[in-house]
Design an enzyme around this catalytic site. Structure first.
Site, PDB file in Angstrom:
ATOM      1  NE  ARG A   1      46.863  43.480  34.929  1.00  0.00           N
ATOM      2  CZ  ARG A   1      46.278  42.477  35.592  1.00  0.00           C
ATOM      3  NH1 ARG A   1      46.724  42.098  36.775  1.00  0.00           N
ATOM      4  NH2 ARG A   1      45.233  41.854  35.068  1.00  0.00           N
TER       5      ARG A   1
ATOM      6  CB  SER B   1      42.134  45.248  36.967  1.00  0.00           C
ATOM      7  OG  SER B   1      43.120  45.411  37.976  1.00  0.00           O
TER       8      SER B   1
ATOM      9  CE  LYS C   1      47.859  38.044  44.931  1.00  0.00           C
ATOM     10  NZ  LYS C   1      47.722  37.447  43.606  1.00  0.00           N
ATOM     11  CG  ASP C   2      49.985  39.514  40.771  1.00  0.00           C
ATOM     12  OD1 ASP C   2      49.860  38.362  41.221  1.00  0.00           O
ATOM     13  OD2 ASP C   2      49.044  40.320  40.694  1.00  0.00           O
TER      14      ASP C   2
ATOM     15  NE  ARG D   1      50.086  31.004  47.443  1.00  0.00           N
ATOM     16  CZ  ARG D   1      49.006  31.287  48.151  1.00  0.00           C
ATOM     17  NH1 ARG D   1      48.815  30.734  49.347  1.00  0.00           N
ATOM     18  NH2 ARG D   1      48.080  32.106  47.682  1.00  0.00           N
ATOM     19  NE  ARG D   2      45.047  32.056  46.928  1.00  0.00           N
ATOM     20  CZ  ARG D   2      44.866  33.139  46.182  1.00  0.00           C
ATOM     21  NH1 ARG D   2      44.373  33.011  44.949  1.00  0.00           N
ATOM     22  NH2 ARG D   2      45.166  34.333  46.648  1.00  0.00           N
TER      23      ARG D   2
ATOM     24  NE  ARG E   1      43.584  34.936  34.049  1.00  0.00           N
ATOM     25  CZ  ARG E   1      44.113  35.156  32.840  1.00  0.00           C
ATOM     26  NH1 ARG E   1      44.455  34.132  32.070  1.00  0.00           N
ATOM     27  NH2 ARG E   1      44.299  36.394  32.405  1.00  0.00           N
TER      28      ARG E   1
ATOM     29  NE  ARG F   1      39.567  35.978  39.436  1.00  0.00           N
ATOM     30  CZ  ARG F   1      40.800  35.583  39.681  1.00  0.00           C
ATOM     31  NH1 ARG F   1      41.078  34.873  40.759  1.00  0.00           N
ATOM     32  NH2 ARG F   1      41.781  35.892  38.865  1.00  0.00           N
TER      33      ARG F   1
ATOM     34  CB  CYS G   1      55.067  32.375  37.469  1.00  0.00           C
ATOM     35  SG  CYS G   1      53.313  32.358  37.135  1.00  0.00           S
TER      36      CYS G   1
END
Length: 322
Positions: A8, A10, A79-80, A135-136, A153, A159, A246
């Site tokens: 990606r 980012s 993790k993704d 989860r968090r 997001r 953020r 997910c």
């Protein structure tokens, strides 16, 4: 041979791809080329993960390019990645793990100096905490009673700007991403695993290749980190056995010490009121077996019922039958 690395676009994704490329150049002498691929998840930046179908949309186009031979390998935050990969693909290697813990970021707070108790006191009775992770949210609802958990997001800079503008009182993000992007000073507190079990694979960069590509497999094997690989195998085995995916409130973290690892895992209801936790220790070479055993322990304690309720709740939100 020049290895084409799919990623990606980012800042964090490019950092990860560059880290893999640097390791490959150093250890194999091969040239590397970065190929940026825009995913469906990137195009739907303002939608929630539940609305767009989860994290798979952040890897699908990259995996399609890999299967089509347009790239030679793909680099992801492990993790993704879904636990079930497309047929013909597999994880061939991982880099050494960065800090796996979740981090709490406050605006204008001292760097990494606060305990959980100090965080609770500073945030007060009804803080607005930014996270899109169920989860968090489920785990931290047990820590920060009265908190409102609001979705967020965007890339890291977006953020942090929203936090500093007062839209949130705190953010919860992966420590690894902050450290890799040289934002370690923004971490107000690193949450201990006992308070918030990380996502399976958190802090590990994974390299995905075609299963039949022996040349690329040999190159990636040269950069594979055994300890991080064992941890990832154990943590992913938990999710496989639980049948989770997910947007499921599942945490799993393996701490590797020499030839052994200790795996901690948790399953929670969306509101955090129900939780089952399990732990086991085993040899590194039996990492997947340890993960399966921990998942079986969780199932014996009622994890299946909790996850069924979570799936039903997700289905109700989406307006479909489970």
């Amino acid at each position: 041979m020049t290895l084409r690395i799919g990623t990606r676009g980012s800042e964090l994704a490019l950092f990860q791809a560059d880290a893999v490329a640097a390791q490959l150049r150093t250890k194999t002498g091969l040239a590397c080329e970065t190929v940026v691929i825009r995913t469906s998840g990137d195009k739907l930046a303002d939608a929630s993960l539940a609305q767009i179908g989860g994290k798979r949309l952040f890897v699908k186009e990259i995996e399609d390019a890999l299967l089509d031979g347009e790239i030679d390998l793909a680099v992801h935050s492990s993790k993704d990645m879904p636990v079930v990969l497309p047929e013909g693909l597999h994880i061939a290697g991982v880099l050494p793990r960065e800090d796996a813990r979740d981090a709490v970021i406050l605006s204008a707070a001292p760097s990494n100096s606060m305990s959980v108790e100090e965080l609770v006191s500073r945030l007060g009775a009804a803080p607005r905490i930014g996270t899109s992770s169920v989860r968090r949210t489920a785990q931290l609802a047990r820590v920060f009673a009265g908190a409102s958990f609001l979705p967020i997001r965007g890339n890291l800079g977006t953020r942090l700007r929203k936090l500093d503008a007062g839209e949130y009182d705190a953010l919860v993000l992966a420590s690894a991403g902050l450290i890799r992007l040289e934002q370690h000073a923004r971490i107000s507190a690193s949450l201990p695993v006992a308070a918030c079990v990380p996502a399976p694979g958190q802090g590990i960069i994974a390299v995905e290749i075609r299963a039949n590509d022996e040349n690329v497999a040999a190159a990636v094997a040269a950069i594979d980190d055994g300890h991080a690989r064992a941890a990832l195998d154990a943590e992913r085995a938990v999710v496989v056995k639980l049948g989770g995916g997910c947007q499921m409130p599942i945490g799993a973290h393996a701490a590797v010490d020499g030839g052994s690892l200790t795996l901690t895992a948790i399953v929670l209801s969306l509101d955090g009121r129900r939780a089952v936790r399990a732990e086991s220790r085993g040899a590194v070479h039996e990492a997947a077996r340890v993960g399966t055993a921990v998942a079986e322990d969780l199932l014996s304690r009622g994890a299946a019922e909790i996850l069924a309720d979570v799936q039903q709740a997700h289905a109700a939100v989406e307006g479909i039958q489970p």
